[in-house]
Design a protein around this motif. Structure first.
Motif, PDB file in Angstrom:
ATOM      1  N   ALA A 123      72.744  40.085  28.799  1.00  0.00           N
ATOM      2  CA  ALA A 123      73.427  39.376  27.839  1.00  0.00           C
ATOM      3  C   ALA A 123      72.691  38.979  26.750  1.00  0.00           C
ATOM      4  CB  ALA A 123      74.330  38.370  28.368  1.00  0.00           C
ATOM      5  N   PHE A 124      71.194  38.425  27.024  1.00  0.00           N
ATOM      6  CA  PHE A 124      70.312  37.972  26.018  1.00  0.00           C
ATOM      7  C   PHE A 124      69.913  38.934  25.457  1.00  0.00           C
ATOM      8  CE2 PHE A 124      65.769  37.887  25.418  1.00  0.00           C
ATOM      9  CZ  PHE A 124      65.847  36.990  24.355  1.00  0.00           C
ATOM     10  N   ASP A 125      69.507  40.187  25.953  1.00  0.00           N
ATOM     11  CA  ASP A 125      68.804  41.386  25.516  1.00  0.00           C
ATOM     12  C   ASP A 125      69.862  41.912  24.368  1.00  0.00           C
ATOM     13  OD1 ASP A 125      67.106  43.333  24.749  1.00  0.00           O
ATOM     14  OD2 ASP A 125      67.241  44.253  26.663  1.00  0.00           O
ATOM     15  N   LEU A 126      71.042  42.253  25.039  1.00  0.00           N
ATOM     16  CA  LEU A 126      71.801  43.087  24.028  1.00  0.00           C
ATOM     17  C   LEU A 126      72.850  42.236  23.077  1.00  0.00           C
ATOM     18  CD1 LEU A 126      73.117  45.350  26.898  1.00  0.00           C
ATOM     19  CD2 LEU A 126      71.487  45.750  25.103  1.00  0.00           C
ATOM     20  N   PHE A 127      72.945  40.914  23.303  1.00  0.00           N
ATOM     21  CA  PHE A 127      73.825  40.236  22.279  1.00  0.00           C
ATOM     22  C   PHE A 127      72.831  38.967  21.921  1.00  0.00           C
ATOM     23  CE2 PHE A 127      77.112  42.131  25.252  1.00  0.00           C
ATOM     24  CZ  PHE A 127      77.881  42.368  24.180  1.00  0.00           C
ATOM     25  N   GLY A 128      71.841  38.538  22.193  1.00  0.00           N
ATOM     26  CA  GLY A 128      71.135  37.363  21.771  1.00  0.00           C
ATOM     27  C   GLY A 128      71.666  36.215  22.319  1.00  0.00           C
ATOM     28  N   ILE A 129      72.195  36.079  23.307  1.00  0.00           N
ATOM     29  CA  ILE A 129      73.001  34.701  23.661  1.00  0.00           C
ATOM     30  C   ILE A 129      71.693  34.322  24.853  1.00  0.00           C
ATOM     31  CG2 ILE A 129      74.649  33.584  25.384  1.00  0.00           C
ATOM     32  CD1 ILE A 129      76.399  36.059  24.555  1.00  0.00           C
ATOM     33  N   ILE A 130      71.467  33.012  24.562  1.00  0.00           N
ATOM     34  CA  ILE A 130      70.026  32.153  25.313  1.00  0.00           C
ATOM     35  C   ILE A 130      71.081  31.431  26.512  1.00  0.00           C
ATOM     36  CG2 ILE A 130      68.505  30.537  24.994  1.00  0.00           C
ATOM     37  CD1 ILE A 130      68.226  31.474  22.059  1.00  0.00           C
ATOM     38  N   PHE A 131      70.430  31.662  27.592  1.00  0.00           N
ATOM     39  CA  PHE A 131      70.743  31.122  28.801  1.00  0.00           C
ATOM     40  C   PHE A 131      69.790  29.760  28.861  1.00  0.00           C
ATOM     41  CE2 PHE A 131      72.834  34.957  28.830  1.00  0.00           C
ATOM     42  CZ  PHE A 131      74.295  34.516  29.331  1.00  0.00           C
ATOM     43  N   GLU A 132      70.279  28.670  28.691  1.00  0.00           N
ATOM     44  CA  GLU A 132      69.298  27.550  28.785  1.00  0.00           C
ATOM     45  C   GLU A 132      69.146  27.223  30.298  1.00  0.00           C
ATOM     46  OE1 GLU A 132      68.966  23.368  26.163  1.00  0.00           O
ATOM     47  OE2 GLU A 132      70.833  24.024  26.996  1.00  0.00           O
ATOM     48  N   GLY A 133      67.777  26.946  30.559  1.00  0.00           N
ATOM     49  CA  GLY A 133      67.374  26.878  31.854  1.00  0.00           C
ATOM     50  C   GLY A 133      67.047  28.005  32.725  1.00  0.00           C
ATOM     51  N   HIS A 134      67.425  29.259  32.179  1.00  0.00           N
ATOM     52  CA  HIS A 134      67.058  30.418  32.909  1.00  0.00           C
ATOM     53  C   HIS A 134      65.392  30.620  32.833  1.00  0.00           C
ATOM     54  CE1 HIS A 134      66.405  34.721  33.800  1.00  0.00           C
ATOM     55  NE2 HIS A 134      67.630  34.835  34.040  1.00  0.00           N
ATOM     56  N   SER A 135      64.797  30.948  33.841  1.00  0.00           N
ATOM     57  CA  SER A 135      63.355  30.703  34.157  1.00  0.00           C
ATOM     58  C   SER A 135      62.542  31.903  33.740  1.00  0.00           C
ATOM     59  CB  SER A 135      63.132  30.628  35.868  1.00  0.00           C
ATOM     60  OG  SER A 135      63.540  31.802  36.546  1.00  0.00           O
ATOM     61  N   ASP A 136      63.108  32.881  33.365  1.00  0.00           N
ATOM     62  CA  ASP A 136      62.540  34.405  33.097  1.00  0.00           C
ATOM     63  C   ASP A 136      63.263  35.126  32.062  1.00  0.00           C
ATOM     64  OD1 ASP A 136      60.610  36.384  32.854  1.00  0.00           O
ATOM     65  OD2 ASP A 136      61.493  37.330  34.835  1.00  0.00           O
ATOM     66  N   LEU A 137      63.794  34.384  31.291  1.00  0.00           N
ATOM     67  CA  LEU A 137      64.792  34.946  30.025  1.00  0.00           C
ATOM     68  C   LEU A 137      63.885  36.057  28.993  1.00  0.00           C
ATOM     69  CD1 LEU A 137      67.611  35.161  29.241  1.00  0.00           C
ATOM     70  CD2 LEU A 137      67.335  33.369  27.461  1.00  0.00           C
ATOM     71  N   ARG A 138      63.965  37.284  29.161  1.00  0.00           N
ATOM     72  CA  ARG A 138      63.246  38.093  28.344  1.00  0.00           C
ATOM     73  C   ARG A 138      64.083  39.536  28.488  1.00  0.00           C
ATOM     74  NH1 ARG A 138      59.708  41.274  32.258  1.00  0.00           N
ATOM     75  NH2 ARG A 138      59.914  39.749  34.286  1.00  0.00           N
ATOM     76  N   ARG A 139      63.657  40.389  27.616  1.00  0.00           N
ATOM     77  CA  ARG A 139      64.295  41.648  27.601  1.00  0.00           C
ATOM     78  C   ARG A 139      64.335  42.462  28.715  1.00  0.00           C
ATOM     79  NH1 ARG A 139      66.252  42.684  22.497  1.00  0.00           N
ATOM     80  NH2 ARG A 139      65.135  41.662  20.956  1.00  0.00           N
ATOM     81  N   ILE A 140      65.438  43.189  29.006  1.00  0.00           N
ATOM     82  CA  ILE A 140      65.335  44.091  30.254  1.00  0.00           C
ATOM     83  C   ILE A 140      65.922  45.550  30.074  1.00  0.00           C
ATOM     84  CG2 ILE A 140      67.854  43.298  30.792  1.00  0.00           C
ATOM     85  CD1 ILE A 140      67.337  43.023  33.704  1.00  0.00           C
ATOM     86  N   LEU A 141      66.552  45.776  29.045  1.00  0.00           N
ATOM     87  CA  LEU A 141      67.079  47.133  28.786  1.00  0.00           C
ATOM     88  C   LEU A 141      66.379  47.710  27.723  1.00  0.00           C
ATOM     89  CD1 LEU A 141      70.865  46.792  29.723  1.00  0.00           C
ATOM     90  CD2 LEU A 141      69.142  48.051  30.934  1.00  0.00           C
ATOM     91  N   THR A 142      66.126  46.819  26.476  1.00  0.00           N
ATOM     92  CA  THR A 142      65.362  47.622  25.414  1.00  0.00           C
ATOM     93  C   THR A 142      63.739  47.118  25.519  1.00  0.00           C
ATOM     94  OG1 THR A 142      65.612  45.314  24.137  1.00  0.00           O
ATOM     95  CG2 THR A 142      67.272  47.192  23.896  1.00  0.00           C
ATOM     96  N   ASP A 143      63.070  47.813  24.851  1.00  0.00           N
ATOM     97  CA  ASP A 143      61.515  47.661  24.572  1.00  0.00           C
ATOM     98  C   ASP A 143      61.242  46.217  24.038  1.00  0.00           C
ATOM     99  OD1 ASP A 143      58.924  48.719  24.651  1.00  0.00           O
ATOM    100  OD2 ASP A 143      58.974  48.472  22.663  1.00  0.00           O
ATOM    101  N   TYR A 144      60.143  45.608  24.554  1.00  0.00           N
ATOM    102  CA  TYR A 144      59.609  44.342  24.337  1.00  0.00           C
ATOM    103  C   TYR A 144      59.544  44.336  22.666  1.00  0.00           C
ATOM    104  CZ  TYR A 144      59.372  43.421  29.206  1.00  0.00           C
ATOM    105  OH  TYR A 144      59.473  43.432  30.499  1.00  0.00           O
ATOM    106  N   GLY A 145      58.953  45.205  22.235  1.00  0.00           N
ATOM    107  CA  GLY A 145      58.935  45.184  20.702  1.00  0.00           C
ATOM    108  C   GLY A 145      60.218  45.484  19.840  1.00  0.00           C
TER     109      GLY A 145
END
Length: 197
Positions: A123-145
């Motif tokens: 949800a963060f990667d595709l919509f930009g929703i930030i989950f406060e308190g998530h320990s490893d919130l980084r992209r999962i489906l798209t490229d890091y760049g």
């Protein structure tokens, strides 16, 4: 005699009180929870013995910007979760909205259900929703760049950049999109007796 759905609705109303709006449609219960109460409500749904929602089946982000053909006047981004109680054989949908459209933030529930880790990252990667308190919130489906969030309704279909392998440089390079945007409208041909023998 109360039905299974009525029993669940009563248990939810008793456990959550004013913290959730409960609606029933098409044989399913949906809870709408304020972002400030989201984590506490999810904790109650899991830990309350009368409810026992021990499994989070799914979590996804939603962009409501064009919902109802543009008539939606609520917050733009929401998070929808589906929970299952194996003990009681109950299912419930929980919906919460991010209060700020420019910086959509909602509490993470990874400390309640570990399985939600990748769902929140998606949800963060595709919509930009930030989950406060998530320990490893980084992209999962798209490229890091990758720039932007491709499931947002205002994201261009062709994207902003494209990548290709450059044989001269011997590496993958990023460059602005070179395709001209166009709209494809299918041509519909209707024959008077189509499909009739």
């Amino acid at each position: 005699m109360t039905t299974h759905l009525e029993a669940l609705q009563g248990a939810l109303a008793s456990a959550l009180g004013e913290r959730a709006a409960i609606t029933v449609a098409l044989g399913e219960i949906t809870l709408v929870v304020k972002a400030d109460d989201y984590h506490a409500v999810m904790q109650t749904l899991r830990d309350n013995a009368a409810l026992g929602f021990d499994q989070l089946i799914d979590l996804c982000g939603v962009d409501y910007s064009t919902y109802g053909e543009g008539t939606w006047e609520g917050p733009r981004f929401g998070v929808v979760s589906h929970l299952l109680s194996v003990k009681h054989n109950w299912r419930v949908r929980v919906r919460t909205f991010c209060p700020d459209d420019e910086m959509p933030i909602v509490a993470s529930v990874t400390d309640i259900w570990r399985a939600v880790n990748w769902f929140e990252r998606e949800a963060f990667d595709l919509f930009g929703i930030i989950f406060e308190g998530h320990s490893d919130l980084r992209r999962i489906l798209t490229d890091y760049g990758f720039i932007g969030h491709p499931f947002r309704k205002d994201f261009p279909v062709a994207g902003y950049v494209e990548m290709r392998y450059d044989a001269e440089q011997g590496r993958v390079i990023y460059q602005p999109v070179t395709i001209e945007p166009r709209e494809n409208v299918p041509r519909v041909i209707r024959e008077e007796k189509y499909g009739m023998k």
